[in-house]
Design a protein around this motif. Structure first.
Motif, PDB file in Angstrom:
ATOM      1  N   GLU A   7       0.815  -1.322   0.064  1.00  0.00           N
ATOM      2  CA  GLU A   7      -0.062   0.034   0.074  1.00  0.00           C
ATOM      3  C   GLU A   7       0.958   1.081  -0.047  1.00  0.00           C
ATOM      4  O   GLU A   7       0.767   2.200  -0.933  1.00  0.00           O
ATOM      5  CB  GLU A   7      -1.053  -0.048   1.190  1.00  0.00           C
ATOM      6  CG  GLU A   7      -1.836   1.277   1.210  1.00  0.00           C
ATOM      7  CD  GLU A   7      -2.492   1.096   2.677  1.00  0.00           C
ATOM      8  OE1 GLU A   7      -3.071   2.198   2.996  1.00  0.00           O
ATOM      9  OE2 GLU A   7      -3.059   0.031   3.083  1.00  0.00           O
ATOM     10  N   PHE A   8       1.980   1.246   0.921  1.00  0.00           N
ATOM     11  CA  PHE A   8       2.786   2.349   0.991  1.00  0.00           C
ATOM     12  C   PHE A   8       3.471   2.629  -0.454  1.00  0.00           C
ATOM     13  O   PHE A   8       3.566   3.587  -0.730  1.00  0.00           O
ATOM     14  CB  PHE A   8       3.634   2.180   2.033  1.00  0.00           C
ATOM     15  CG  PHE A   8       4.699   3.120   2.023  1.00  0.00           C
ATOM     16  CD1 PHE A   8       4.730   4.556   2.359  1.00  0.00           C
ATOM     17  CD2 PHE A   8       6.066   2.910   1.913  1.00  0.00           C
ATOM     18  CE1 PHE A   8       5.577   5.609   2.433  1.00  0.00           C
ATOM     19  CE2 PHE A   8       6.953   3.971   1.823  1.00  0.00           C
ATOM     20  CZ  PHE A   8       6.791   5.421   2.297  1.00  0.00           C
ATOM     21  N   ALA A   9       4.247   1.681  -1.236  1.00  0.00           N
ATOM     22  CA  ALA A   9       4.633   1.750  -2.203  1.00  0.00           C
ATOM     23  C   ALA A   9       3.772   2.450  -3.347  1.00  0.00           C
ATOM     24  O   ALA A   9       4.222   3.085  -4.250  1.00  0.00           O
ATOM     25  CB  ALA A   9       5.079   0.341  -2.735  1.00  0.00           C
ATOM     26  N   HIS A  10       2.483   1.746  -3.238  1.00  0.00           N
ATOM     27  CA  HIS A  10       1.595   2.311  -4.235  1.00  0.00           C
ATOM     28  C   HIS A  10       1.373   3.761  -4.054  1.00  0.00           C
ATOM     29  O   HIS A  10       1.534   4.504  -5.238  1.00  0.00           O
ATOM     30  CB  HIS A  10       0.275   1.508  -4.209  1.00  0.00           C
ATOM     31  CG  HIS A  10      -0.815   2.086  -5.077  1.00  0.00           C
ATOM     32  ND1 HIS A  10      -1.012   1.627  -6.502  1.00  0.00           N
ATOM     33  CD2 HIS A  10      -1.894   3.021  -5.017  1.00  0.00           C
ATOM     34  CE1 HIS A  10      -1.804   2.074  -7.007  1.00  0.00           C
ATOM     35  NE2 HIS A  10      -2.433   3.053  -6.258  1.00  0.00           N
ATOM     36  N   LYS A  11       1.237   4.336  -2.890  1.00  0.00           N
ATOM     37  CA  LYS A  11       1.007   5.709  -2.820  1.00  0.00           C
ATOM     38  C   LYS A  11       2.332   6.469  -2.972  1.00  0.00           C
ATOM     39  O   LYS A  11       2.005   7.656  -3.608  1.00  0.00           O
ATOM     40  CB  LYS A  11       0.487   5.706  -1.402  1.00  0.00           C
ATOM     41  CG  LYS A  11      -0.768   5.249  -1.037  1.00  0.00           C
ATOM     42  CD  LYS A  11      -1.257   5.337   0.346  1.00  0.00           C
ATOM     43  CE  LYS A  11      -2.672   4.764   0.734  1.00  0.00           C
ATOM     44  NZ  LYS A  11      -2.994   4.831   2.241  1.00  0.00           N
ATOM     45  N   MET A  38      -0.841   9.091   3.325  1.00  0.00           N
ATOM     46  CA  MET A  38       0.469   8.688   3.019  1.00  0.00           C
ATOM     47  C   MET A  38       1.108   7.675   3.747  1.00  0.00           C
ATOM     48  O   MET A  38       1.988   6.484   3.317  1.00  0.00           O
ATOM     49  CB  MET A  38       1.395   9.945   2.614  1.00  0.00           C
ATOM     50  CG  MET A  38       2.872   9.752   2.229  1.00  0.00           C
ATOM     51  SD  MET A  38       2.643   9.246   0.393  1.00  0.00           S
ATOM     52  CE  MET A  38       3.738   7.738   0.288  1.00  0.00           C
ATOM     53  N   LEU A  39       0.936   7.836   5.061  1.00  0.00           N
ATOM     54  CA  LEU A  39       1.540   6.906   6.023  1.00  0.00           C
ATOM     55  C   LEU A  39       0.577   5.697   6.310  1.00  0.00           C
ATOM     56  O   LEU A  39       0.979   5.026   7.418  1.00  0.00           O
ATOM     57  CB  LEU A  39       2.073   7.727   7.372  1.00  0.00           C
ATOM     58  CG  LEU A  39       2.938   8.784   6.942  1.00  0.00           C
ATOM     59  CD1 LEU A  39       3.304   9.566   8.191  1.00  0.00           C
ATOM     60  CD2 LEU A  39       4.263   8.320   6.022  1.00  0.00           C
ATOM     61  N   CYS A  40      -0.417   5.247   5.614  1.00  0.00           N
ATOM     62  CA  CYS A  40      -1.134   4.060   5.638  1.00  0.00           C
ATOM     63  C   CYS A  40      -1.809   4.146   6.991  1.00  0.00           C
ATOM     64  O   CYS A  40      -1.959   3.148   7.702  1.00  0.00           O
ATOM     65  CB  CYS A  40      -0.303   2.948   5.575  1.00  0.00           C
ATOM     66  SG  CYS A  40       0.471   2.915   3.833  1.00  0.00           S
ATOM     67  N   GLY A  41      -2.561   5.348   7.340  1.00  0.00           N
ATOM     68  CA  GLY A  41      -3.307   5.426   8.609  1.00  0.00           C
ATOM     69  C   GLY A  41      -2.475   5.451   9.953  1.00  0.00           C
ATOM     70  O   GLY A  41      -2.929   5.415  11.314  1.00  0.00           O
ATOM     71  N   ALA A  42      -1.102   6.023   9.921  1.00  0.00           N
ATOM     72  CA  ALA A  42      -0.383   6.405  11.057  1.00  0.00           C
ATOM     73  C   ALA A  42      -1.063   7.369  11.780  1.00  0.00           C
ATOM     74  O   ALA A  42      -1.492   8.649  11.164  1.00  0.00           O
ATOM     75  CB  ALA A  42       0.892   6.747  10.498  1.00  0.00           C
ATOM     76  N   LEU A  57       8.397  14.575   4.111  1.00  0.00           N
ATOM     77  CA  LEU A  57       8.929  15.231   2.629  1.00  0.00           C
ATOM     78  C   LEU A  57       8.860  14.121   2.028  1.00  0.00           C
ATOM     79  O   LEU A  57       9.627  13.047   2.200  1.00  0.00           O
ATOM     80  CB  LEU A  57      10.372  15.675   3.072  1.00  0.00           C
ATOM     81  CG  LEU A  57      11.166  15.989   1.802  1.00  0.00           C
ATOM     82  CD1 LEU A  57      10.560  17.352   1.147  1.00  0.00           C
ATOM     83  CD2 LEU A  57      12.606  16.384   1.816  1.00  0.00           C
ATOM     84  N   VAL A  58       8.121  14.192   0.946  1.00  0.00           N
ATOM     85  CA  VAL A  58       8.119  13.137  -0.109  1.00  0.00           C
ATOM     86  C   VAL A  58       8.837  13.570  -1.351  1.00  0.00           C
ATOM     87  O   VAL A  58       8.462  14.562  -2.007  1.00  0.00           O
ATOM     88  CB  VAL A  58       6.600  12.604  -0.499  1.00  0.00           C
ATOM     89  CG1 VAL A  58       6.554  11.469  -1.553  1.00  0.00           C
ATOM     90  CG2 VAL A  58       5.814  12.349   1.006  1.00  0.00           C
ATOM     91  N   THR A  59       9.783  12.974  -2.139  1.00  0.00           N
ATOM     92  CA  THR A  59      10.517  13.060  -3.208  1.00  0.00           C
ATOM     93  C   THR A  59      10.170  11.663  -3.893  1.00  0.00           C
ATOM     94  O   THR A  59       9.779  10.686  -3.735  1.00  0.00           O
ATOM     95  CB  THR A  59      11.757  13.128  -2.868  1.00  0.00           C
ATOM     96  OG1 THR A  59      12.668  12.102  -2.542  1.00  0.00           O
ATOM     97  CG2 THR A  59      12.192  14.253  -1.874  1.00  0.00           C
ATOM     98  N   ALA A  60      10.972  11.873  -5.143  1.00  0.00           N
ATOM     99  CA  ALA A  60      11.115  10.587  -6.291  1.00  0.00           C
ATOM    100  C   ALA A  60      11.442   9.376  -5.548  1.00  0.00           C
ATOM    101  O   ALA A  60      11.189   8.145  -5.726  1.00  0.00           O
ATOM    102  CB  ALA A  60      11.510  10.861  -7.516  1.00  0.00           C
ATOM    103  N   ASP A  61      12.555   9.828  -4.629  1.00  0.00           N
ATOM    104  CA  ASP A  61      13.643   8.544  -4.158  1.00  0.00           C
ATOM    105  C   ASP A  61      13.207   8.233  -2.586  1.00  0.00           C
ATOM    106  O   ASP A  61      13.427   7.226  -2.322  1.00  0.00           O
ATOM    107  CB  ASP A  61      14.928   9.190  -4.221  1.00  0.00           C
ATOM    108  CG  ASP A  61      15.445   9.484  -5.569  1.00  0.00           C
ATOM    109  OD1 ASP A  61      15.171   8.911  -6.346  1.00  0.00           O
ATOM    110  OD2 ASP A  61      16.297  10.290  -5.745  1.00  0.00           O
ATOM    111  N   SER A  62      12.573   9.076  -1.880  1.00  0.00           N
ATOM    112  CA  SER A  62      12.329   8.518  -0.443  1.00  0.00           C
ATOM    113  C   SER A  62      11.155   9.166   0.146  1.00  0.00           C
ATOM    114  O   SER A  62      10.422  10.315  -0.410  1.00  0.00           O
ATOM    115  CB  SER A  62      13.564   8.997   0.338  1.00  0.00           C
ATOM    116  OG  SER A  62      13.634  10.427   0.404  1.00  0.00           O
TER     117      SER A  62
END
Length: 323
Positions: A7-11, A38-42, A57-62
């Motif tokens: 789920e996290f990878a998909h998002k 983004m954090l799957c319900g955290a 912080l969401v980037t293409a890599d991390s």
């Protein structure tokens, strides 16, 4: 790969595509809605009245979560999916300014990304809906006319917490206060009829529900108004279709009041609900042009003097599923 990891990878892939289309390197997520999604319900809050205790912080890599040292261990141990770097600062220092653009600049795109719920999200949402419905049903069945609105609100809140959820909204209106659309509870006894309302959050998803309890036989006018408000809701459900817009459904609801025998301006007296999920309404029905998608959740709440209906539902390929 675990279900949550998938789920996290998909998002993350969804946000990568948004960043690429916008031509930016990263986005800073800091609202309860975007962080929970983004954090799957955290759970990234301590006080429900305060901002989250973390930013991402969401980037293409991390995906990197920034928080304070008194929160980081719990987040890592109990809340966050694997593969997220956590950067902790001393609790007495403000979280740093981050290099990505604000989520507000990509708000429409992020809302579109979370529109269609994934299978694990639907499963979590349905379980929450069943639990909250059971809580309100139990409270209604054990209520008495002499109970105060506060006592029913306390029972609802306790049941929601026992279910592992957070009570974001709890409203109770007894017979003398049913005219209020958002009735914060008081010490008044509920009398012969009461409305119970709850918005409960678990795993970031918010279930919205209204239930009624009555002691003794209903009047003809009560039964008639209840039947007609259900027809307004049914008209709204019929208008929900993939590819339709929220403002088209909104227009259907507005027109339905007169068609079902209510004042044609009744819709002006309270909001009519909207899309649901990681926000109470995501967004409310108004003049929004958001396009409706399959596996999108909605909470529609038509109301008129003395009547209201509200359930959280999912639009599926086979129709409306009440959660």
């Amino acid at each position: 790969m675990t279900e949550v990891s998938a789920e996290f990878a998909h998002k993350h892939n969804q946000v990568r595509a948004i960043l690429a289309e916008a031509g930016v390197d990263g986005v800073v997520l800091e609202s309860p809605t975007t962080l929970s999604w983004m954090l799957c319900g955290a759970r990234t809050h301590i006080s429900l009245a305060a901002p989250p205790i973390a930013k991402a912080l969401v980037t293409a890599d991390s995906v990197t979560v920034f928080t304070t040292n008194n929160e980081s261990a719990r987040l890592v141990a109990e809340e966050l999916p694997e593969g997220i770097e956590v950067v902790a600062r001393p609790w007495f220092e403000a979280l740093p300014a981050l290099p990505g653009v604000s989520e507000l600049l990509l708000g429409d795109q992020l809302r579109a990304a979370r529109r269609s719920l994934l299978a694990p999200e639907v499963e979590r949402y349905a379980a929450l809906g069943a639990d909250v419905a059971a809580v309100l049903g139990d409270v209604a069945r054990t209520a008495t006319p002499g109970d105060s609105e506060f006592s029913l609100a306390a029972a609802i809140s306790a049941g929601i917490v026992r279910a592992g959820a957070e009570a974001l909204v709890v409203l109770v209106a007894g017979a003398e206060r049913i005219g209020h659309r958002h009735p914060l509870p008081t010490h008044a006894p509920i009398g012969r009829r009461a409305m119970l309302v709850a918005c409960a959050r678990r795993h970031g998803l918010i279930a919205n529900i209204t239930r009624w309890v009555r002691f003794g036989a209903p009047t003809f006018d009560e039964m008639d108004a209840e039947a007609r408000i259900l027809e307004v809701e049914a008209d709204a459900f019929e208008a929900l279709a993939p590819g339709a817009s929220l403002n088209e459904v909104y227009a259907t609801i507005r027109e339905s009041y007169a068609r079902q025998g209510f004042d044609s301006d009744e819709w002006r007296n309270h909001h009519q609900g909207g899309a649901a999920g990681y926000a109470g309404r995501d967004p409310r029905f108004s003049q929004e042009n958001d396009v409706i998608a399959l596996d999108q959740a909605f909470a529609i709440n038509p109301s008129a003097p003395g009547v209201k209906v509200e359930d959280t539902v999912l639009l599926t390929a086979s129709g409306i599923r009440v959660l």
